[in-house]
Design an enzyme around this catalytic site. Structure first.
Site, PDB file in Angstrom:
ATOM      1  N   ASP A 222       0.860  -1.401   0.048  1.00 15.39           N
ATOM      2  CA  ASP A 222      -0.118   0.067   0.231  1.00 15.39           C
ATOM      3  C   ASP A 222       0.872   1.210   0.067  1.00 15.39           C
ATOM      4  O   ASP A 222       2.028   1.223   0.566  1.00 15.39           O
ATOM      5  CB  ASP A 222      -0.737   0.055   1.359  1.00 15.39           C
ATOM      6  CG  ASP A 222      -1.899  -0.870   1.442  1.00 15.39           C
ATOM      7  OD1 ASP A 222      -2.288  -1.327   0.149  1.00 15.39           O
ATOM      8  OD2 ASP A 222      -2.659  -1.278   2.402  1.00 15.39           O
TER       9      ASP A 222
ATOM     10  N   ASP B 176      -9.357  -6.814   1.800  1.00 16.77           N
ATOM     11  CA  ASP B 176      -8.191  -7.053   1.305  1.00 16.77           C
ATOM     12  C   ASP B 176      -8.136  -8.774   1.739  1.00 16.77           C
ATOM     13  O   ASP B 176      -7.135  -9.287   1.231  1.00 16.77           O
ATOM     14  CB  ASP B 176      -7.177  -6.329   1.879  1.00 16.77           C
ATOM     15  CG  ASP B 176      -7.034  -5.085   1.287  1.00 16.77           C
ATOM     16  OD1 ASP B 176      -7.626  -4.747   0.171  1.00 16.77           O
ATOM     17  OD2 ASP B 176      -6.728  -3.971   1.955  1.00 16.77           O
TER      18      ASP B 176
ATOM     19  N   ASP C 144      -5.055  -3.696   4.462  1.00 18.50           N
ATOM     20  CA  ASP C 144      -5.767  -3.158   5.788  1.00 18.50           C
ATOM     21  C   ASP C 144      -7.271  -3.650   5.903  1.00 18.50           C
ATOM     22  O   ASP C 144      -7.704  -3.674   6.844  1.00 18.50           O
ATOM     23  CB  ASP C 144      -5.328  -1.859   5.993  1.00 18.50           C
ATOM     24  CG  ASP C 144      -5.473  -1.033   4.931  1.00 18.50           C
ATOM     25  OD1 ASP C 144      -6.268  -1.338   3.738  1.00 18.50           O
ATOM     26  OD2 ASP C 144      -4.913   0.083   4.966  1.00 18.50           O
TER      27      ASP C 144
HETATM   28  P1  ATP Z   1      -3.499   3.046  -0.079  1.00 14.67           P
HETATM   29  O1  ATP Z   1      -3.980   1.873  -0.622  1.00 14.67           O
HETATM   30  O2  ATP Z   1      -2.187   3.450  -0.739  1.00 14.67           O
HETATM   31  O3  ATP Z   1      -3.186   2.791   1.339  1.00 14.67           O
HETATM   32  P2  ATP Z   1      -5.554   4.326   0.620  1.00 14.67           P
HETATM   33  O4  ATP Z   1      -5.627   3.057   1.347  1.00 14.67           O
HETATM   34  O5  ATP Z   1      -5.328   5.590   1.501  1.00 14.67           O
HETATM   35  O6  ATP Z   1      -4.439   4.227  -0.627  1.00 14.67           O
HETATM   36  P3  ATP Z   1      -8.175   4.629   0.056  1.00 14.67           P
HETATM   37  O7  ATP Z   1      -7.966   4.906   1.485  1.00 14.67           O
HETATM   38  O8  ATP Z   1      -8.814   3.527  -0.662  1.00 14.67           O
HETATM   39  O9  ATP Z   1      -6.567   4.448  -0.550  1.00 14.67           O
HETATM   40  O10 ATP Z   1      -8.657   5.833  -0.600  1.00 14.67           O
HETATM   41  C1  ATP Z   1      -8.877   5.867  -2.117  1.00 14.67           C
HETATM   42  C2  ATP Z   1      -9.477   7.414  -2.268  1.00 14.67           C
HETATM   43  O11 ATP Z   1     -10.680   7.686  -1.687  1.00 14.67           O
HETATM   44  C3  ATP Z   1      -8.533   8.389  -2.154  1.00 14.67           C
HETATM   45  O12 ATP Z   1      -7.438   8.766  -2.949  1.00 14.67           O
HETATM   46  C4  ATP Z   1      -9.578   9.525  -1.506  1.00 14.67           C
HETATM   47  O13 ATP Z   1      -9.818  10.328  -2.932  1.00 14.67           O
HETATM   48  C5  ATP Z   1     -10.606   9.024  -1.328  1.00 14.67           C
HETATM   49  N1  ATP Z   1     -10.713   9.103   0.264  1.00 14.67           N
HETATM   50  C6  ATP Z   1      -9.564   8.354   1.366  1.00 14.67           C
HETATM   51  N2  ATP Z   1     -10.251   8.756   2.376  1.00 14.67           N
HETATM   52  C7  ATP Z   1     -11.331   9.308   2.366  1.00 14.67           C
HETATM   53  C8  ATP Z   1     -12.155   9.830   3.342  1.00 14.67           C
HETATM   54  N3  ATP Z   1     -11.911   9.743   4.715  1.00 14.67           N
HETATM   55  N4  ATP Z   1     -13.508  10.283   3.005  1.00 14.67           N
HETATM   56  C9  ATP Z   1     -13.521  10.458   1.802  1.00 14.67           C
HETATM   57  N5  ATP Z   1     -12.720  10.170   0.747  1.00 14.67           N
HETATM   58  C10 ATP Z   1     -11.702   9.568   1.080  1.00 14.67           C
END
Ligand code: ATP
Length: 932
Positions: A338, A639, A635
């Site tokens: 990630d 997954d 996480d």
């Molecule tokens: P990685 O897989 O690298 O850890 P991530 O898990 O942070 O990335 P996600 O959490 O799935 O990725 O987030 C995907 C997208 O969703 C982000 O790019 C953002 O645009 C949006 N996002 C992330 N957190 C929030 C939130 N708390 N509220 C609304 N939208 C969000």
């Protein structure tokens, strides 16, 4: 749990919990929808005891003991002991028995301790749960839960106790732990029949089950031993399986070895009889061979080496949940990781605001129109209306909280959301005040799959608004654009910010009627007005940059798989050195590919963006199809399949869901990529050390067997005291002495050997490489022959030079003592060379592993006792040697040093030559290759 403390509210129910309406359940637990107060929770904890189940270990002493005895090599030894006693060699038989007992005991103690140590690791990853205490959301250890606590459940959580639901939103729970049914059950609030089966009590959730989707709020009705799970049985600890591919391979080698030893013993018996030995003497020789050739100490050494590895990994923040992972780590060729929080710091800071009517950058201390940074905070009336509305949405559609603790500001919740709060505070918008003014009526929480979050809020005038925040593409799709802005313009702005490595969130809003009091997915489908974008940076972790470099040197490819925007991913990927050029591949592109194309792309691309969990699973499979050994992080609840499919599933200890942790082989307690890299290095070290122990132990056994076979076949037969006896260079008891004492004292220190110098500069080991590789076999033969030749030579020399002076009996004793001493000295020198399998021990640092010298010191003392203590002389049939006679074995044994050095030099020259004119061997990835 203490049985006197089980008088929980669940005990004397007039009507069972599932037949009560939610309010009645709250009332009966003497709780309220805002939860218990902290004092009340503390009082109840004293009364009901902690929320833990009595666990019984699968590695209980009896089971471990049985595993020691249930070993064919042990049976052969026992048989030998019985036979020896039957033949009148009572001392010999007893010594063999003593050795079996001792060996079983050592193995037992070590394995028991290793098992306990590994079990203790599971406690390093605490189970946490979110509860309302006095109306505030706090995180507590699941063990502290008490009846009456109001618990907030989210997807991926493990249900911490038995609870009556008081609020649900599409809550689906997988109850396999209780009912065996793995299809998630949809939960609801209405009372059900009093006599409903466990599986039909759809308004209850049970401790130990897993939330597969949705959210819920529930009041605890039973904890610890009073829960359904606690009642069914005392739960067995999750099996800590001490078996790994290597131990299994060794066990099967052990079986073949036993058969081979039995055959050779039989042959030896035949040869002895043919040469005219008396039957009992010939039988004794056969037994002696069996005793000599069995590597008794090996199983204990393997377990210990693995346990040491596990403990070292835990110290480096990688907690092993499944022991085979220790080995598999050593052959990992690809790490899929990630981004957020693993490669980056997860310290988000909003740096840019964009609205249809203007853009601003936010500095560390304030905010200002593009290009002009202001010092100090900005009074709220100077913040343009458009920016204020954008920031306000970011505050309201948000579950994080800023709290002042001991003078500094701390954040609870998602750092992405925390950044939005900080940005608002910087602009002078009070977060608390805003949240009071716009009270929340309902919410759809953020889930990775949806990529958005929405809330329904009511302002002071009774008007209701829906706020939407999420990935720009997702939010934009739901907006009706006006004001002269086009979707293309917005997306261009998103790309610009993302190109600078920023995570970009879009905010939107719409009004609904004042009677609207629930948010459903269709409420957030369309008609929003776009408020704008907030762009935030999240710098890479410094140690991640170094760890990526280390992986590349080690021939391990690192792939970033992120839910973030393509441009953000590319920019961070460049900063980390994952992929210098070429575009990131998106989840949508992956979805359109067939398996063959996917496999190619999976290998050739290192940055994947906007990836959903189901793409992760396909990626793992694709890489495995290309013969990669894949470690994959995850996480979220979704997954889990990818984590299970990966050769090494890695879960996040801090931000990971309970579901992902249960599916994983390893849990990182610091969520840090560098810890995975360290764990792979540790995995390589453990494997190296196991092979070192093997390369050390096997020649001893083979050497001893050769000594015996040679003497039975070729040595003169003597008529002593009326019995035709062979001239044997060693007695069975002496063989056992070597086999057990020397092996344990010398092989164990090898398990503590530090990393080899080139450990992370050589390609990963192919998982198909056999344990008994050609290398180990050649080394074993070489060392065994040298050892046998040295011992036999000195035995004969000593016997011949003494027999005329002191007579047969004394000369034989002296010569046997000499032979044993030679072998022991030989082992000491040989062990030194084994400290590095292929490199020079001088490069390694002669004194870099102190335990080696402890082992040698102990062995030398024991050996002196063996030679000179009258008691030992009686038991082992030894005789005192003159000091000058000891010099010779030292010289002869030391011959092994130059011989093995020459072999190593030859080998490394050959490998260098091969590396120059050869492609990478099969199963080794395309990573950057650095010559060893
Ligand atoms: P990685 O897989 O690298 O850890 P991530 O898990 O942070 O990335 P996600 O959490 O799935 O990725 O987030 C995907 C997208 O969703 C982000 O790019 C953002 O645009 C949006 N996002 C992330 N957190 C929030 C939130 N708390 N509220 C609304 N939208 C969000």
């Amino acid at each position: 749990m203490d049985p006197t403390k089980t008088s929980q509210p669940s005990e004397p129910p007039s009507a069972p919990w599932h037949a009560l309406p939610p309010e009645a359940a709250l009332e009966r637990t003497q709780s309220a929808s805002e939860g218990l107060s902290e004092e009340e929770a503390r009082r109840r904890l004293e009364r009901y005891g902690p929320n833990v189940l009595h666990r019984e270990s699968r590695n209980g002493p009896l089971r471990v003991l049985f595993r020691q005895i249930n070993n064919p090599l042990i049976w052969v030894l026992l048989g030998a002991a019985v036979l020896a006693i039957a033949l009148g060699k009572v001392t010999d038989g007893l010594v063999v028995l003593a050795v079996v007992v001792l060996n079983t005991l050592i193995g037992f103690i070590q394995e028991f301790r290793a098992g306990k140590a590994i079990e203790a690791l599971s406690r390093m990853v605490p189970e946490l749960t979110a509860v309302l205490r006095g109306g505030r959301k706090v995180t507590v250890s699941a063990a502290e839960l008490v009846p009456g606590d109001v618990v907030l459940l989210g997807s991926g959580d493990k249900v911490p106790a038995d609870m009556r639901l008081i609020e649900v939103r599409n809550l689906q729970v997988e109850e396999a732990a209780l009912t065996g049914e793995s299809v998630p059950v949809l939960k609801q609030l209405h009372p059900v029949e009093a006599d409903a089966d466990l599986g039909d009590r759809s308004n209850l959730v049970f401790g130990g089950t897993l939330v597969a989707a949705g959210t819920g709020t529930a009041v605890v009705v039973a904890t610890g031993g009073a829960t359904e799970l606690g009642r069914i049985s005392t739960m067995l600890d999750e099996a800590v399986d001490l078996q790994t591919p290597l131990t299994k391979a060794l066990a099967s080698i052990g079986r073949y070895l036993t058969i081979a030893i039995l055959v050779v013993s039989a042959v030896l018996l035949g040869v002895g009889l043919l040469r005219g030995y008396q039957t009992s003497e010939a039988l004794l020789v056969a037994i002696t061979l069996a005793v000599a050739a069995i590597p008794e100490g090996l199983p204990a050494i393997v377990t210990i080496a693995l346990a040491i590895g596990v403990q070292r990994m835990a110290a480096r923040r990688a907690v092993i949940r499944k022991l085979p992972a220790v080995e598999t780590l050593g052959s990992t060729t690809v790490i899929c990781t990630d981004k957020t929080g693993t490669l980056t710091r997860n310290e988000m800071t909003v740096q840019a605001l964009w609205t249809p009517s203007g853009a601003w950058s936010v500095s560390g201390v304030g905010y200002a129109p593009h290009g002009h940074l202001l010092e100090g905070g900005v009074p709220v009336d100077e913040v343009p209306e458009a920016a204020r509305k954008l920031l306000r949405a970011g505050v309201l559609c948000n579950d994080a909280a800023l709290q002042q603790r001991e003078g500094t500001w701390g954040l609870t919740g998602d750092p992405t959301e925390g950044a939005l709060l900080v940005a608002a505070e910087k602009a002078g918008l009070g977060v608390e005040e805003l949240r009071e003014r716009f009270s929340r009526v309902d919410a759809i929480p953020f889930e990775s799959e949806n990529q958005f979050m929405a809330t329904l809020n009511e302002d002071g005038q009774g008007r209701r608004h829906i706020f939407l925040k999420g990935a720009p593409e997702v939010v934009l799709r739901r907006c009706a654009l006006g004001d002269g802005v086009t979707g293309a313009q917005v997306l261009a702005e998103v790309e610009r910010l993302a190109g600078e490595g920023m995570r970009v969130l879009a905010m939107a809003m719409k009004m609904v009627s004042g009677s609207h009091d629930r948010l459903e997915l269709e409420d957030v489908a369309e008609d929003f007005s776009l408020l704008g974008l907030e762009g935030m940076i999240d710098p890479p972790r410094e140690e991640a940059v170094a760890a990526v470099r280390m992986c590349h040197e080690a021939g391990i490819v690192v792939k970033m798989i992120t839910g973030d925007h393509q441009k953000t991913a590319e920019s961070i990927g460049r900063e980390l050195g994952l992929q210098a050029k070429g575009a990131a591949v998106t989840g949508r592109q992956l979805a359109a590919m067939d398996d063959a194309r996917l496999a190619e792309v999976a290998v050739s691309t290192n940055v994947f963006a906007r990836v959903a969990p189901e793409h992760k699973l396909r990626l793992v499979r694709a890489l495995q199809a290309k013969r990669h050994v894949v470690a994959m992080t995850g996480d979220g609840v979704n997954d889990a399949p990818a984590l299970k499919q990966a050769n090494i599933g890695v879960a996040m200890g801090i931000t990971g869901t309970a579901v992902s942790k249960e599916a994983a082989d390893i849990v990182l307690t610091d969520d840090n990529f560098a810890s995975i890299a360290e764990a792979t290095a540790e995995g390589r070290r453990v494997y190296d050390n196991l092979i070192k122990s093997l390369a050390f132990v096997l020649p001893t056994n083979l050497g001893l067997a050769l000594i015996l076979a040679f003497s039975v076949a070729f040595f003169p037969i003597q008529q002593v005291a009326g019995v035709l006896a062979p001239l044997m260079p060693m007695l069975p008891t002496q063989l056992l002495w070597i086999n057990l004492v020397a092996t344990v004292a010398l092989a164990l220190p090898l398990a503590f050997e530090a990393k080899e110098l080139n450990l992370m500069r050589r390609p990963p080991r192919s998982p198909e490489e056999p344990v008994l590789s050609r290398f180990v076999v050649v080394r074993t033969l070489l060392a065994a022959v040298l050892m046998a030749a040295g011992a036999i030579g000195l035995f004969l020399w000593e016997y011949r030079s003494e027999v005329a002076r002191v007579g047969h009996e004394v000369a034989l004793r002296e010569a046997q003592t000499m032979a044993v001493t030679t072998v022991i000295l030989f082992q000491i020198f040989y062990m030194l060379t084994c400290r590095s399998l292929k490199g020079s021990i001088f490069k390694l640092g002669l004194f870099s592993n102190r335990t080696v010298f402890v082992g040698i010191g102990v062995l030398v003392l024991l050996q002196l006792g063996f030679i000179y203590l009258p008691f030992m002389q009686r038991v082992f049939g030894t005789a005192a040697l003159g000091w000058e006679a000891l010099g010779l074995p030292v010289l002869v044994a030391a011959v092994i040093l130059p011989v093995i050095s020459a072999e190593k030099a030859w080998r490394s020259r050959r490998e260098r030559r091969r590396a120059r004119d050869r492609e990478p061997p099969r199963g080794v990835p395309m990573g950057p290759r650095v010559p060893a």
